[in-house]
Structures are given as C-alpha cells and as structure tokens.
Design a protein around this motif. Structure first.
Motif, PDB file in Angstrom:
ATOM      1  N   GLN A  38     -35.568   1.295  24.889  1.00 47.77           N
ATOM      2  CA  GLN A  38     -35.729   2.202  23.748  1.00 47.77           C
ATOM      3  C   GLN A  38     -37.074   2.045  23.035  1.00 47.77           C
ATOM      4  O   GLN A  38     -37.365   2.797  22.105  1.00 47.77           O
ATOM      5  N   LEU A  39     -37.880   1.081  23.439  1.00 48.82           N
ATOM      6  CA  LEU A  39     -39.175   0.894  22.771  1.00 48.82           C
ATOM      7  C   LEU A  39     -40.094   2.080  23.045  1.00 48.82           C
ATOM      8  O   LEU A  39     -40.203   2.532  24.187  1.00 48.82           O
ATOM      9  N   PRO A  40     -40.775   2.597  22.026  1.00 45.83           N
ATOM     10  CA  PRO A  40     -41.676   3.739  22.235  1.00 45.83           C
ATOM     11  C   PRO A  40     -42.858   3.371  23.127  1.00 45.83           C
ATOM     12  O   PRO A  40     -43.348   2.236  23.094  1.00 45.83           O
ATOM     13  N   ARG A  41     -43.298   4.315  23.921  1.00 46.16           N
ATOM     14  CA  ARG A  41     -44.389   4.066  24.874  1.00 46.16           C
ATOM     15  C   ARG A  41     -45.703   3.708  24.182  1.00 46.16           C
ATOM     16  O   ARG A  41     -46.560   3.058  24.777  1.00 46.16           O
ATOM     17  N   ASP A  42     -45.885   4.155  22.950  1.00 44.10           N
ATOM     18  CA  ASP A  42     -47.161   3.892  22.270  1.00 44.10           C
ATOM     19  C   ASP A  42     -47.113   2.624  21.406  1.00 44.10           C
ATOM     20  O   ASP A  42     -48.070   2.331  20.679  1.00 44.10           O
ATOM     21  N   LEU A  43     -46.032   1.864  21.485  1.00 40.14           N
ATOM     22  CA  LEU A  43     -45.930   0.634  20.695  1.00 40.14           C
ATOM     23  C   LEU A  43     -46.988  -0.373  21.124  1.00 40.14           C
ATOM     24  O   LEU A  43     -47.181  -0.623  22.308  1.00 40.14           O
ATOM     25  N   ARG A  44     -47.651  -0.960  20.137  1.00 42.85           N
ATOM     26  CA  ARG A  44     -48.616  -2.036  20.382  1.00 42.85           C
ATOM     27  C   ARG A  44     -48.029  -3.326  19.808  1.00 42.85           C
ATOM     28  O   ARG A  44     -47.928  -3.481  18.589  1.00 42.85           O
ATOM     29  N   ALA A  45     -47.611  -4.194  20.686  1.00 40.67           N
ATOM     30  CA  ALA A  45     -46.970  -5.442  20.261  1.00 40.67           C
ATOM     31  C   ALA A  45     -47.004  -6.429  21.411  1.00 40.67           C
ATOM     32  O   ALA A  45     -47.396  -6.095  22.537  1.00 40.67           O
ATOM     33  N   THR A  46     -46.609  -7.661  21.120  1.00 41.84           N
ATOM     34  CA  THR A  46     -46.487  -8.687  22.157  1.00 41.84           C
ATOM     35  C   THR A  46     -45.019  -9.076  22.276  1.00 41.84           C
ATOM     36  O   THR A  46     -44.383  -9.435  21.277  1.00 41.84           O
ATOM     37  N   VAL A  47     -44.495  -8.987  23.478  1.00 44.21           N
ATOM     38  CA  VAL A  47     -43.116  -9.370  23.740  1.00 44.21           C
ATOM     39  C   VAL A  47     -43.116 -10.644  24.572  1.00 44.21           C
ATOM     40  O   VAL A  47     -43.751 -10.712  25.630  1.00 44.21           O
ATOM     41  N   VAL A  48     -42.416 -11.649  24.083  1.00 46.71           N
ATOM     42  CA  VAL A  48     -42.254 -12.915  24.796  1.00 46.71           C
ATOM     43  C   VAL A  48     -40.799 -12.976  25.261  1.00 46.71           C
ATOM     44  O   VAL A  48     -39.881 -12.798  24.452  1.00 46.71           O
ATOM     45  N   THR A  49     -40.600 -13.234  26.548  1.00 48.41           N
ATOM     46  CA  THR A  49     -39.239 -13.235  27.062  1.00 48.41           C
ATOM     47  C   THR A  49     -39.068 -14.242  28.193  1.00 48.41           C
ATOM     48  O   THR A  49     -40.026 -14.546  28.915  1.00 48.41           O
ATOM     49  N   HIS A  50     -37.858 -14.758  28.328  1.00 47.45           N
ATOM     50  CA  HIS A  50     -37.522 -15.624  29.465  1.00 47.45           C
ATOM     51  C   HIS A  50     -36.648 -14.850  30.450  1.00 47.45           C
ATOM     52  O   HIS A  50     -36.022 -15.453  31.316  1.00 47.45           O
ATOM     53  N   SER A  51     -36.646 -13.520  30.304  1.00 42.78           N
ATOM     54  CA  SER A  51     -35.821 -12.663  31.138  1.00 42.78           C
ATOM     55  C   SER A  51     -36.676 -11.775  32.048  1.00 42.78           C
ATOM     56  O   SER A  51     -37.392 -10.897  31.564  1.00 42.78           O
ATOM     57  N   PRO A  52     -36.594 -11.963  33.360  1.00 46.54           N
ATOM     58  CA  PRO A  52     -37.301 -11.059  34.280  1.00 46.54           C
ATOM     59  C   PRO A  52     -36.872  -9.609  34.103  1.00 46.54           C
ATOM     60  O   PRO A  52     -37.688  -8.698  34.267  1.00 46.54           O
ATOM     61  N   SER A  53     -35.612  -9.383  33.762  1.00 45.42           N
ATOM     62  CA  SER A  53     -35.117  -8.018  33.566  1.00 45.42           C
ATOM     63  C   SER A  53     -35.858  -7.320  32.431  1.00 45.42           C
ATOM     64  O   SER A  53     -36.223  -6.137  32.546  1.00 45.42           O
ATOM     65  N   ILE A  54     -36.104  -8.023  31.340  1.00 45.16           N
ATOM     66  CA  ILE A  54     -36.841  -7.444  30.213  1.00 45.16           C
ATOM     67  C   ILE A  54     -38.283  -7.178  30.601  1.00 45.16           C
ATOM     68  O   ILE A  54     -38.847  -6.109  30.302  1.00 45.16           O
TER      69      ILE A  54
END
Length: 254
Positions: A111-127
C-alpha cells in the motif's frame, strides 16, 4: 502447604482473580517464586492454565497466526489489506522505518505510494521484494538465519545489526495480542528480534488483524506499555478494543 494444596490454591485464585502474578503469590504464601513458577509450569502441562510472563492466565485461544505462512495468507485477507492501507499513511517522507515480516506487513508494503521517499529496514525477504518497484524507497536488509515459518531473519547477527540503527517507526506483525499476556509469538528467537526492533524505534505500531486479538503464544515480545499504536479493523467488537484504549494506546481503526 503440600504441592497438591498449592496447586488447588492457585487454580482457585485464578478463578476468582482472573490472573496469577507469581511474585505476589510467593510473597503472600511465604514461598520462593521459583516454587510458584514450577507449580504453574506443571499446571500448564496439565492443560489447566496458560503460562505467561510473570504468572498465569486462564486458558486462552491459540492464535491462527501460528499456522504456516501460506495458510496465513488466506486468513482475514480483506481486513489485512485495510490495516496495511491505514498503516501506510503513517509513514512520512524522509523517515527510517522498520517493517516486520508476516502477511499483514506484506499488505502494508503493497500500500505504500510509489512516490514515497523513505528508508525501510527489514529482516523479511518478502517485504524487500514488495518494495523493488518503489524507486525512492531505500531498502536495507538485515541478515541472520532464515526462520522459515515467518520467512524472516533471526538470531544474534540480526539483533546485532538492529542495535546499530535508530528508526522513527516500527510496524510490528504479531501472532498474539492480549491485555494481560501482552504481545507474544510462538518462537523464542523471533520474539528476541521483534523486541530488539521495538527497542530501536521511537514508536512501535502493532498491526493486529482480528484473529490475533485476545490470544496468547508461548514467548513474550513485550508488555503493552511499549506500544504506541495498534492498527485494527473497524469491525472489531468494541469489547475487544476497550482494554487497549484504557491503557492509553492509540487505536487506529482501518
């Protein structure tokens, strides 16, 4: 007091009070806390109560979220989409965000918008895979041993990497959520990773689809006083929501 007398006392106390706090019982009986905890473990093995951190509760419903990942994808699909959509609006440009593994977290990533500028940190390959087509989202993957049940990294390497990051938000996927038992899951190492993520974030947001409410699993992640917000579906019964509101947690109805 003999062992069988203590156990009956504990069961009577549980029936009258609705919970057992091991330290309080040990103080009132003049016995060691280890003795009370041993009695509670034995009663739990007999199927007479539910052991939780610091004591016990009446038998609780087991969470369907302990099922394999593929099976969980078929549970509450529409509500998970709604929860993911509501959670996605909480992320602001420029933020550093932890996103947990799990089926509801996948819906958040979608659901994240395509134009979002952010850093996502995850331990999930799916994400991480879900965010490949987001050109302005920087994705940092945490390593570790793959816990196949949830398709996430766990272990000492994961926890060590988390400790070097400070995030604005942590979107936590949960197996179980209960007013007394807190936030729990079915794997010890996964609980350690989730706890580390929460400790490293300024704000912890729990993604709670309906089937996870009022359930408990074996390993506590954290008490509910570490939670800033819970995102639930708007059709959840008010009686289930009320205890969390009374704790001062912000409830977001999707």
């Amino acid at each position: 007091m003999l062992t069988h007398q203590r156990k009956q006392y504990l069961l009577d106390l549980l029936q009258s009070e609705g919970q057992i706090i091991a330290k309080a019982v040990s103080d009132s009986l003049g016995l060691s806390e280890d003795t009370i905890r041993r009695d509670l473990r034995e009663l739990a093995k007999e199927g007479l109560l539910e052991r939780v951190h610091g004591g016990a509760l009446p038998l609780l419903r087991r969470s369907p979220a302990l099922a394999p990942f593929a099976g969980r994808e078929q549970i509450s699909t529409d509500t998970k989409i709604a929860i993911g959509r509501a959670a996605a609006t909480m992320i602001q440009a420029g933020q550093v965000v932890f996103i947990d593994g799990g089926t509801t977290a996948v819906q958040l990533a979608r659901q994240l918008p395509r134009d979002l500028r952010a850093t996502v940190v995850t331990h999930s390959p799916s994400i991480a895979v879900e965010l490949v087509e987001h050109p302005h989202v920087e994705v940092l993957m945490l390593g570790g041993r793959l816990y196949k049940h949830s398709i996430v990294g766990v272990g000492a390497a994961t926890v060590e990497a988390i400790a070097r990051i400070r995030a604005d938000l942590y979107f936590m996927g949960v197996a179980s959520l209960h007013p007394q038992a807190g936030i729990t899951t079915g794997d010890y190492e996964e609980a350690c990773v989730k706890r580390a993520l929460s400790d490293a974030a300024a704000r912890t947001v729990v993604l709670a689809s309906p089937e996870k409410l009022n359930t408990a699993s074996a390993f506590q992640i954290a008490p509910l006083n570490q939670v800033s917000d819970i995102v639930m579906h708007r059709e959840v019964d008010d009686a289930l929501v009320a205890p969390y509101r009374e704790m001062g947690i912000n409830i977001i109805l999707a």
